[in-house]
Design a protein around this motif. Structure first.
Motif, PDB file in Angstrom:
ATOM      1  N   TYR A  26       0.801  -1.220   0.000  1.00  0.00           N
ATOM      2  CA  TYR A  26       0.000   0.000   0.000  1.00  0.00           C
ATOM      3  C   TYR A  26       0.839   1.277   0.000  1.00  0.00           C
ATOM      4  O   TYR A  26       0.583   2.223  -0.729  1.00  0.00           O
ATOM      5  CB  TYR A  26      -0.963  -0.030   1.210  1.00  0.00           C
ATOM      6  CG  TYR A  26      -1.780   1.224   1.343  1.00  0.00           C
ATOM      7  CD1 TYR A  26      -2.679   1.589   0.341  1.00  0.00           C
ATOM      8  CD2 TYR A  26      -1.646   2.056   2.454  1.00  0.00           C
ATOM      9  CE1 TYR A  26      -3.425   2.755   0.451  1.00  0.00           C
ATOM     10  CE2 TYR A  26      -2.389   3.216   2.570  1.00  0.00           C
ATOM     11  CZ  TYR A  26      -3.273   3.561   1.564  1.00  0.00           C
ATOM     12  OH  TYR A  26      -3.999   4.719   1.662  1.00  0.00           O
ATOM     13  N   ARG A  27       1.912   1.289   0.826  1.00  0.00           N
ATOM     14  CA  ARG A  27       2.706   2.525   0.923  1.00  0.00           C
ATOM     15  C   ARG A  27       3.902   2.530  -0.024  1.00  0.00           C
ATOM     16  O   ARG A  27       4.704   3.458  -0.009  1.00  0.00           O
ATOM     17  CB  ARG A  27       3.177   2.722   2.364  1.00  0.00           C
ATOM     18  CG  ARG A  27       2.003   2.987   3.286  1.00  0.00           C
ATOM     19  CD  ARG A  27       2.398   3.523   4.627  1.00  0.00           C
ATOM     20  NE  ARG A  27       1.241   3.548   5.509  1.00  0.00           N
ATOM     21  CZ  ARG A  27       0.276   4.452   5.453  1.00  0.00           C
ATOM     22  NH1 ARG A  27       0.324   5.419   4.560  1.00  0.00           N
ATOM     23  NH2 ARG A  27      -0.754   4.403   6.277  1.00  0.00           N
ATOM     24  N   ASP A  28       4.043   1.512  -0.820  1.00  0.00           N
ATOM     25  CA  ASP A  28       5.170   1.418  -1.756  1.00  0.00           C
ATOM     26  C   ASP A  28       4.790   2.144  -3.048  1.00  0.00           C
ATOM     27  O   ASP A  28       3.915   1.708  -3.794  1.00  0.00           O
ATOM     28  CB  ASP A  28       5.460  -0.074  -2.015  1.00  0.00           C
ATOM     29  CG  ASP A  28       6.642  -0.273  -2.951  1.00  0.00           C
ATOM     30  OD1 ASP A  28       7.125   0.732  -3.504  1.00  0.00           O
ATOM     31  OD2 ASP A  28       7.049  -1.427  -3.136  1.00  0.00           O
ATOM     32  N   GLU A  29       5.471   3.269  -3.330  1.00  0.00           N
ATOM     33  CA  GLU A  29       5.133   4.084  -4.506  1.00  0.00           C
ATOM     34  C   GLU A  29       5.350   3.325  -5.819  1.00  0.00           C
ATOM     35  O   GLU A  29       4.639   3.527  -6.790  1.00  0.00           O
ATOM     36  CB  GLU A  29       5.991   5.356  -4.522  1.00  0.00           C
ATOM     37  CG  GLU A  29       5.484   6.449  -3.597  1.00  0.00           C
ATOM     38  CD  GLU A  29       4.090   6.933  -3.966  1.00  0.00           C
ATOM     39  OE1 GLU A  29       3.867   7.250  -5.149  1.00  0.00           O
ATOM     40  OE2 GLU A  29       3.209   6.964  -3.080  1.00  0.00           O
ATOM     41  N   ASP A  30       6.381   2.456  -5.854  1.00  0.00           N
ATOM     42  CA  ASP A  30       6.714   1.750  -7.095  1.00  0.00           C
ATOM     43  C   ASP A  30       6.194   0.318  -7.100  1.00  0.00           C
ATOM     44  O   ASP A  30       6.715  -0.537  -7.807  1.00  0.00           O
ATOM     45  CB  ASP A  30       8.246   1.714  -7.292  1.00  0.00           C
ATOM     46  CG  ASP A  30       8.806   3.122  -7.299  1.00  0.00           C
ATOM     47  OD1 ASP A  30       8.156   3.979  -7.921  1.00  0.00           O
ATOM     48  OD2 ASP A  30       9.852   3.359  -6.672  1.00  0.00           O
ATOM     49  N   ARG A  90      -6.115   1.043  -4.075  1.00  0.00           N
ATOM     50  CA  ARG A  90      -5.298   2.042  -3.374  1.00  0.00           C
ATOM     51  C   ARG A  90      -6.025   3.389  -3.384  1.00  0.00           C
ATOM     52  O   ARG A  90      -5.968   4.150  -2.422  1.00  0.00           O
ATOM     53  CB  ARG A  90      -3.926   2.171  -4.040  1.00  0.00           C
ATOM     54  CG  ARG A  90      -3.005   3.055  -3.228  1.00  0.00           C
ATOM     55  CD  ARG A  90      -1.566   2.760  -3.447  1.00  0.00           C
ATOM     56  NE  ARG A  90      -1.118   3.287  -4.734  1.00  0.00           N
ATOM     57  CZ  ARG A  90       0.147   3.253  -5.136  1.00  0.00           C
ATOM     58  NH1 ARG A  90       1.073   2.672  -4.389  1.00  0.00           N
ATOM     59  NH2 ARG A  90       0.487   3.738  -6.292  1.00  0.00           N
TER      60      ARG A  90
END
Lengths: 278, 429
Positions: free
Chosen positions: A20-24, A88
């Protein structure tokens, strides 16, 4: 990071929590070529994490699990990522985003869901049953999306007293109605014995199909638009014969479809001819 | 594996291939094909209704196969000039028994070949006798064969009103074909039929259906309503007259749908044209029909009574070009009724726009992403103040007509074409 998961709902929800918090983040079910230095992880389903994630998402959008079910049925390679970006957005905005069609994530998810629903609707018409000697009905199909069990309620409602099997030959599984219960079962190869008059009914159907056509109004393009060629292979009326034989490549929309073998029923039905190679 | 025994009444009376061919070929020019509008439930037997309808196959002429379209008999006492089963032509004649029709329907249905039955008949012996046979077949199918799938029954003109009422209790939809758009043409080409013999049973069925619903009676009475069909191109009526008749039929008899069938010469007659009528005219009539039913248009806005619809652009484009003072409309502010009047924007696109514009000001990029077709619409809309269309009316008409012509009759020219043929294709004199 790339998050591989097995395509199940629980595995997706577990991977969603991690990514969820991983931009890539990239969620995928298939093989993916890693770039230099890119990391990957295979996410196993964790029932507790999945339940927690589901509960939270349902607070934001009470119908979102229906969307997830349809998205994960898609045959598209990027279905994991499409679902991830859509969910997301729900989590970030803390509300349903279904109507925000100007957003890329929503437009892609909505298109993916539309395709799955469209195929399920089409197959309600394009499925062809064969009658077995026992009186049960058997229909082979090879859908692009995993919609086999979505067809069950439709056929159970109209054929409540006749047992039937919907065999997804591409995914080696079957949706079964035994006259009282419906269930999904793995089914690799089916060996069926056809009813004595099955060939005669198929022949009558071919006669009907040929007679109802108006040759002076030929509109092949329209015909193929409404009934894509990839659905023709299990149809006893053999539309390809009606418009002149097609080359092998045109019969199969994808490599996966070309691999699907039609079952060879025993009994009165003749074995289908071997497909021509290009 | 499974213990499924065939019901004891099953007689295995399979129809002969040749009979099926004759009875189907005689029925195929009836264009009504839809199986929608009925939600009939399965009450112990086989089949149910699917309110959205379902297409089971498509033939090379681009038409769907949804219902088993068949005549009970093609042995006719009427002599309608346009009909291939008319009394005065020498064609093979055949009839099927009610049992043969029922078993064919049930066996095709359970194999998922069809969604139901479309049963019609030539007028055999007399209208009452024919209607009796049709009613008997449908009753048999519903009661003895316990079939709850879709049944479309063709009404026979001049049959007894009691038979018509009884048929409506078992069928999902009934239809009386108007065939020709004026009384004069009907007298000339179908001398045994007259306007009243077609309109009276339609009005009777509407009246009885209203009573059935008002009294909330048990069962079903034509859940999918009534339809009719008109042949286009066999008689000299203009599109304006045809559409006015259509509109009045929708209003007076409460029809669900009017079908149009471009005339195909199947028998030679001095009173009939020798060539097939243009399919494009039929298409334009259907487009105009849709505008009347779903887009809030009035027939007066579409075409004057003594004129035809333009063939180069669709009726909505033609209306928009005549009313350019109403355009362009801003997609972010226009009401649904106005969005539906923009060429290229249909019901689904209009709903998408309404939904998406609640959250953001829509641009052309957004519309493209939402799969709204902009080929025609861009000349009639602005998105967030931007306009990407042509301002000149003539240029817009040219572009819209060119878009329509993209693949109509286009072909690679041959070196061996005669000068006349080349001229026809290139327009060079």
């Amino acid at each position: 990071m790339i998050y591989f998961f097995d395509g199940s709902k629980a595995a997706f929800l577990t991977a969603f929590l991690l990514a969820y918090r991983d931009e890539d983040a990239l969620l995928t079910t298939g093989s993916h070529q890693l770039t230099l230095g890119q990391k990957s992880v295979f996410v196993r389903a964790d029932a507790q994490k999945a339940a927690r994630c589901e509960q939270r998402l349902l607070q934001f959008d009470e119908h979102c699990m229906r969307d997830l079910d349809l998205l994960l049925r898609s045959g598209e390679e990027m279905r994991g990522q499409t679902a991830f970006l859509y969910f997301r957005m729900i989590a970030a905005r803390k509300r349903p985003v279904r109507g925000e069609l100007a957003e890329n994530a929503v437009a892609d998810a909505s298109e993916c869901i539309r395709r799955v629903k469209l195929e399920a609707h089409r197959l309600k018409g394009f499925v062809r049953f064969m009658e077995c000697a026992s009186g049960a009905l058997y229909a082979p199909l090879s859908p692009d999306n995993d919609v086999c069990d979505l067809l069950l309620p439709h056929f159970c409602a109209r054929l409540p007293h006749i047992p039937f099997v919907l065999h997804d030959v591409r995914r080696a599984k079957a949706a079964v109605w035994d006259g009282a219960h419906s269930f999904l079962a793995p089914l690799g190869e089916a060996e069926i014995v056809l009813a004595a008059d099955e060939t005669a009914w198929q022949s009558l159907w071919r006669q009907y199909y040929a007679s109802v056509n108006i040759p002076s109004r030929e509109r092949i393009r329209q015909m193929k638009g409404y009934m894509p060629v990839r659905y023709w292979k299990f149809m006893p009326e053999d539309p390809s014969a009606a418009i002149g034989d097609l080359p092998f490549a045109a019969r199969n929309a994808s490599d996966a479809a070309a691999q699907d073998g039609a079952p060879h029923p025993r009994g009165s039905l003749q074995s289908p001819p071997a497909p021509r190679r290009p | 594996m499974f213990d499924f025994v065939r019901p004891p009444w099953y007689t295995e009376s399979m129809i002969a291939q040749e009979t099926l061919r004759i009875l189907t070929e005689s029925a195929k020019y009836d264009v009504s094909c839809s199986s929608s509008g009925s939600g009939r439930r399965n009450e112990g037997g086989i089949g149910n209704g699917m309110p959205d309808g379902c297409c089971h196959s498509f033939t090379p002429d681009g038409r769907c196969v949804s219902l088993l379209k068949i005549l009970m008999s093609n042995d006719c006492v009427f002599d309608c000039k346009y009909c291939m089963s008319r009394r005065s032509v020498d064609v093979p004649r055949a009839s099927a028994t009610p049992e043969e029709i029922c078993e064919l329907t049930v066996d095709f249905y359970k194999r998922n070949y069809i969604e139901g039955l479309f049963l019609s008949s030539a007028v055999h012996i007399s209208p009452d006798h024919t209607m009796e046979q049709l009613v008997r077949t449908v009753k048999l199918l519903r009661t003895r064969y316990c079939f709850h799938g879709y049944v479309h029954l063709k009404g026979i003109p001049k049959a007894d009103p009691l038979l018509v009422s009884e048929a409506a209790r078992y069928a999902d939809r009934m239809s009386y074909n108007m065939e020709l758009p004026s009384e004069k043409s009907l007298k000339l080409l179908a001398p045994q039929k007259d306007k009243e013999s077609l309109l009276l049973p339609m009005r009777q069925l509407r009246r009885e259906r209203d009573v059935f619903r008002a009294e909330k009676r048990k069962g079903a009475f034509l859940p999918a309503g009534q339809t009719t069909q008109m042949i286009v191109g066999a008689s000299p009526e203009h599109d304006g007259q045809i559409l006015r008749l259509t509109e009045s039929l929708y209003r007076v008899t409460g029809l669900k749908r009017v079908y149009y069938s471009s005339y195909t010469p199947v028998v030679e007659d001095a009173l009939l044209p020798a060539v097939q009528s243009a399919a494009l005219r039929e298409h334009r009539l259907y487009q105009a029909d849709w505008l009347l039913r779903f887009y809030g248009f009035d027939v007066e806005e579409l075409v004057p009574e003594e004129e035809d619809l333009p063939l180069d652009v669709d009726p909505k484009c033609a209306w928009a070009l005549r009313n350019l003072h109403l355009f362009p409309v801003e997609v972010n502010r226009a009401p649904l009724e106005m969005l539906l009047r923009v060429p290229g924007i249909g019901g689904r696109s209009a709903q998408k726009i309404l939904s998406a514009r609640r959250y953001t000001a829509l641009t052309f990029e957004h519309l493209k992403k939402m799969r709204v077709v902009l080929k025609r619409a861009r000349h009639f809309i602005t998105a967030n103040g931007k306009f990407y269309g042509e301002k000149n009316t003539l240029a817009v008409r040219g572009l819209l007509a060119a878009g329509e012509r993209e693949d109509a009759g286009a072909r690679q020219l041959s070196l061996f074409d005669t000068p006349a043929a080349l001229s026809a294709h290139t327009g060079e004199l």
